[in-house]
Motif scaffolding. Structure first.
Motif, PDB file in Angstrom:
ATOM      1  N   MET A 186       0.824  -1.202   0.000  1.00 23.85           N
ATOM      2  CA  MET A 186       0.000   0.000   0.000  1.00 23.85           C
ATOM      3  C   MET A 186       0.863   1.260   0.000  1.00 23.85           C
ATOM      4  SD  MET A 186      -3.007   0.851   2.767  1.00 23.85           S
ATOM      5  CE  MET A 186      -1.859   1.046   4.136  1.00 23.85           C
ATOM      6  N   ARG A 187       1.885   1.289   0.848  1.00 24.02           N
ATOM      7  CA  ARG A 187       2.774   2.443   0.908  1.00 24.02           C
ATOM      8  C   ARG A 187       3.553   2.619  -0.395  1.00 24.02           C
ATOM      9  NH1 ARG A 187       3.986   4.964   5.830  1.00 24.02           N
ATOM     10  NH2 ARG A 187       5.183   6.308   4.436  1.00 24.02           N
ATOM     11  N   GLN A 188       4.038   1.512  -0.954  1.00 19.16           N
ATOM     12  CA  GLN A 188       4.781   1.593  -2.209  1.00 19.16           C
ATOM     13  C   GLN A 188       3.902   2.124  -3.347  1.00 19.16           C
ATOM     14  OE1 GLN A 188       6.348  -2.365  -2.714  1.00 19.16           O
ATOM     15  NE2 GLN A 188       8.126  -1.972  -1.414  1.00 19.16           N
ATOM     16  N   GLU A 191       3.478   5.907  -2.775  1.00 17.65           N
ATOM     17  CA  GLU A 191       4.697   6.671  -3.035  1.00 17.65           C
ATOM     18  C   GLU A 191       5.020   6.747  -4.523  1.00 17.65           C
ATOM     19  OE1 GLU A 191       7.523   4.662  -0.607  1.00 17.65           O
ATOM     20  OE2 GLU A 191       6.670   5.414   1.277  1.00 17.65           O
ATOM     21  N   GLN A 192       4.684   5.689  -5.268  1.00 19.22           N
ATOM     22  CA  GLN A 192       5.022   5.655  -6.695  1.00 19.22           C
ATOM     23  C   GLN A 192       3.957   6.292  -7.584  1.00 19.22           C
ATOM     24  OE1 GLN A 192       5.953   1.582  -7.741  1.00 19.22           O
ATOM     25  NE2 GLN A 192       7.455   1.375  -6.093  1.00 19.22           N
ATOM     26  N   HIS A 193       2.679   6.147  -7.183  1.00 17.32           N
ATOM     27  CA  HIS A 193       1.601   6.562  -8.091  1.00 17.32           C
ATOM     28  C   HIS A 193       0.545   7.449  -7.440  1.00 17.32           C
ATOM     29  CE1 HIS A 193       3.283   3.683 -10.887  1.00 17.32           C
ATOM     30  NE2 HIS A 193       3.160   2.723  -9.990  1.00 17.32           N
ATOM     31  N   GLY A 194       0.657   7.664  -6.127  1.00 21.44           N
ATOM     32  CA  GLY A 194      -0.350   8.480  -5.453  1.00 21.44           C
ATOM     33  C   GLY A 194      -1.569   7.657  -5.057  1.00 21.44           C
ATOM     34  N   LYS A 195      -2.655   8.360  -4.775  1.00 20.97           N
ATOM     35  CA  LYS A 195      -3.878   7.699  -4.287  1.00 20.97           C
ATOM     36  C   LYS A 195      -4.678   7.174  -5.486  1.00 20.97           C
ATOM     37  CE  LYS A 195      -7.793   8.351  -1.167  1.00 20.97           C
ATOM     38  NZ  LYS A 195      -8.769   7.735  -2.108  1.00 20.97           N
TER      39      LYS A 195
END
Length: 216
Positions: A186-188, A191-195
């Protein structure tokens, strides 16, 4: 799941703590050993309450990965151990209950730099055999309390570490591991693509599993 977490405590703080511990009064480790463990335990300890333990404990329980991986509901029997030359703790099993607290997880926090001592490996016996760790100062090993384990003899110098046990809100190791994996994914994703829609789906599954499994 056995988790080695690096740099939980900064080295500047640990340097100050080691200076204070050099003047502290340690007692025999036999004081906290069970009737069988007394036959194989040879170390010294400082038990809570103690200001140095309180400081390290607070830093540990505030660490993000420790919180997510362990889901602590309660810490118990936190202490600082010291092993001098030729001291060790033979193979043993930690108690399932300490007072009214269930021990789901054990932890060891390294306080002594690896360059200051030799030997003193923490050895854990799991289904794959034996694995051993020598923790650098500030590193934490977090592992299920279900395993036989030992501390090998220190051959040079002194090994100092903080140890303790955790009752987790997620009782089963598989639950903790799955929730940690989902949290990491979920965090990755965020961080990579937003919500994204993918993030929302991971978040939904993660939080609903916590809601289903967690007991406080």
């Amino acid at each position: 799941m056995i988790l080695h977490i690096e740099n939980v405590i900064d080295r500047g703080t640990l340097s100050v703590i080691r200076d204070k511990l050099a003047k502290a009064q340690f007692t025999s480790g036999l004081e906290s050993a069970g009737w069988a463990a007394k036959q194989v335990k040879n170390n010294q300890q400082i038990r809570a309450p103690h200001p140095l333990i309180d400081l390290l404990h607070k830093r540990l329980e505030q660490h993000e990965l420790v919180k997510v991986a362990a889901r602590p509901a309660k810490f118990v029997n936190v202490m600082i151990n010291r092993y001098d030359q030729e001291q060790a703790y033979g193979t043993h099993m930690d108690d399932a209950l300490m007072g009214d607290t269930r021990t789901d997880l054990s932890f060891t926090l390294g306080i002594t730099p690896l360059s200051d001592y030799e030997g003193g490996e923490l050895v854990i016996e799991d289904s794959s055999g034996e694995r051993s760790w020598r923790l650098e100062q500030g590193d934490v090993l977090l592992y299920p309390t279900q395993f036989l384990h030992r501390v090998n003899p220190v051959s040079k110098g002194s090994r100092i570490a903080m140890v303790g046990w955790i009752e987790s809100a997620l009782r089963e190791p598989q639950q903790r591991e799955m929730c940690l994996d989902l949290y990491t994914a979920m965090r990755q994703e965020f961080e990579q693509h937003g919500k994204t829609a993918q993030f929302d789906l991971l978040s939904k599954t993660y939080n609903n599993l916590l809601r289903r499994w967690a007991k406080r």
